[in-house]
Design a protein around this motif. Structure first.
Motif, mmCIF file in Angstrom:
data_model
loop_
_atom_site.group_PDB
_atom_site.id
_atom_site.type_symbol
_atom_site.label_atom_id
_atom_site.label_comp_id
_atom_site.label_asym_id
_atom_site.label_seq_id
_atom_site.Cartn_x
_atom_site.Cartn_y
_atom_site.Cartn_z
ATOM 1 N N GLN A 1 -7.460 4.670 7.781
ATOM 2 C CA GLN A 1 -7.072 6.116 8.276
ATOM 3 C C GLN A 1 -8.107 6.314 9.504
ATOM 4 O O GLN A 1 -9.084 6.335 9.338
ATOM 5 N N ILE B 1 1.404 1.553 -3.784
ATOM 6 C CA ILE B 1 0.243 1.828 -4.694
ATOM 7 C C ILE B 1 -0.724 2.727 -4.163
ATOM 8 O O ILE B 1 -1.503 3.315 -4.905
ATOM 9 N N ARG B 2 -0.679 3.059 -2.788
ATOM 10 C CA ARG B 2 -1.705 4.078 -2.134
ATOM 11 C C ARG B 2 -1.178 4.740 -0.779
ATOM 12 O O ARG B 2 -1.639 4.343 0.117
ATOM 13 N N GLY C 1 -6.859 -0.538 2.957
ATOM 14 C CA GLY C 1 -6.074 0.456 2.322
ATOM 15 C C GLY C 1 -6.864 1.224 1.538
ATOM 16 O O GLY C 1 -6.967 2.494 1.425
ATOM 17 N N GLN D 1 -1.498 7.172 0.463
ATOM 18 C CA GLN D 1 -2.360 8.241 1.322
ATOM 19 C C GLN D 1 -3.242 7.311 2.360
ATOM 20 O O GLN D 1 -3.797 7.561 2.895
ATOM 21 N N LEU E 1 0.694 -1.083 -0.185
ATOM 22 C CA LEU E 1 0.130 -0.102 0.107
ATOM 23 C C LEU E 1 0.868 1.219 0.028
ATOM 24 O O LEU E 1 0.405 2.288 -0.457
ATOM 25 N N ARG E 2 1.963 1.098 0.545
ATOM 26 C CA ARG E 2 3.005 2.362 0.598
ATOM 27 C C ARG E 2 3.144 2.746 -0.719
ATOM 28 O O ARG E 2 3.425 3.959 -0.932
ATOM 29 N N LEU F 1 -4.964 -4.831 1.685
ATOM 30 C CA LEU F 1 -5.020 -3.924 0.346
ATOM 31 C C LEU F 1 -6.465 -3.565 0.349
ATOM 32 O O LEU F 1 -6.675 -2.272 0.185
#
Lengths: 140, 139
Positions: free
Chosen positions: B25, A67-68, B19, A70, A64-65, B16
């Motif tokens: 978040q 590809i995404r 995320g 945020q 994820l770091r 995944l």
């Protein structure tokens, strides 16, 4: 904002896919608090799959770091003790209540398990009241 | 061996999904619970997506297979008893979820950020689990 909803729905379906793979191959529910807790009082031949699962989560995080990035926005202004207290409450609560968002909220509700439906309603209800009170008293 | 590989892949795909959906978040999670303030319905869509998928796949998998592919028997919980521990525990979880904005999966996934919040949360969570396990031994 609309894009957020589409991503949320798509991400949710990916989560649904992952728990389905666990069920089809390993015959298990993907309950993350239970998987972690099983490592704290290990039984024979029952630890490796739990460790590889957690490593999978971590590897997914690394991916994820790229590809995404945020996805890891921890722009919290709350003092660090609130995170300590939150962790303690989540640790105690999920083991006492036999599950968290994944085990009860996704796997259990999909099976229409009465326990999971009650648990999910309870933790969302408790969460809503808590956010209201924490905001009111300036904790978060 | 194969079961360990499966659970690695499941963990990876799960992360995944978390995320992409926004659930890693904490502010989005708190926003979902903040119905009287800046309400963010994302989490509702995550749950709808996950449950809609698994509601169908669960039935298909159980119907088409006598047993799991790598295991003799299904290990799906069958307990139907609504107990005080279920409700009190879930309530306590909800308070912590609101306070930190993390539940166990996103926190473990977030460890890959090497930032302080998820690490502190995961350590405290493990502490809470050990604490609860130790009280259970006295019963």
């Amino acid at each position: 904002m609309k894009m957020d909803w589409i991503l949320a729905l798509a991400g949710g379906m990916i989560i649904g896919l992952s728990v389905s793979i666990m069920l089809l191959f390993n015959g298990r529910v993907t309950g993350i608090s239970g998987i972690v807790n099983g490592l704290l009082s290990p039984k024979k031949d029952d630890s490796t799959w739990r460790i590889t699962f957690v490593l999978g989560l971590f590897s997914g995080g690394l991916l994820l770091r790229i590809i995404r990035p945020q996805a890891f926005n921890f722009a919290l202004t709350t003092p660090l003790w609130t995170t300590v207290a939150a962790g303690l409450l989540v640790g105690v609560g999920t083991i006492m209540g036999s599950g968290c968002t994944s085990g009860h909220g996704v796997c259990g509700i999909s099976r229409l398990s009465p326990r999971s439906i009650i648990a999910t309603i309870t933790f969302i209800f408790a969460g809503i009241i808590s956010v209201y009170l924490f905001r009111k008293f300036g904790v978060i | 061996m194969k079961k360990n590989i499966t659970s690695f892949i499941v963990g990876l795909i799960f992360a995944l999904g978390l995320g992409i959906s926004g659930m890693t978040q904490p502010l989005k999670v708190m926003g979902f619970l903040d119905i009287t303030g800046a309400f963010d319905p994302s989490l509702l869509f995550v749950m709808i997506g996950a449950i809609a998928f698994h509601f169908v796949s669960y039935r298909l998998i159980r119907k088409k297979n006598k047993s799991p592919l790598l295991q003799k028997e299904w290990m799906v919980p069958t307990n139907k008893k609504i107990t005080p521990a279920l409700i009190i525990g879930s309530f306590i979880f909800g308070i912590g979820w609101a306070l930190g904005g993390f539940c166990p999966g996103p926190a473990l996934t977030g460890l890959a950020s090497f930032e302080i919040r998820p690490a502190v949360f995961v350590l405290s969570m493990i502490g809470g689990m050990l604490l609860f396990n130790s009280t259970k031994r006295f019963h």
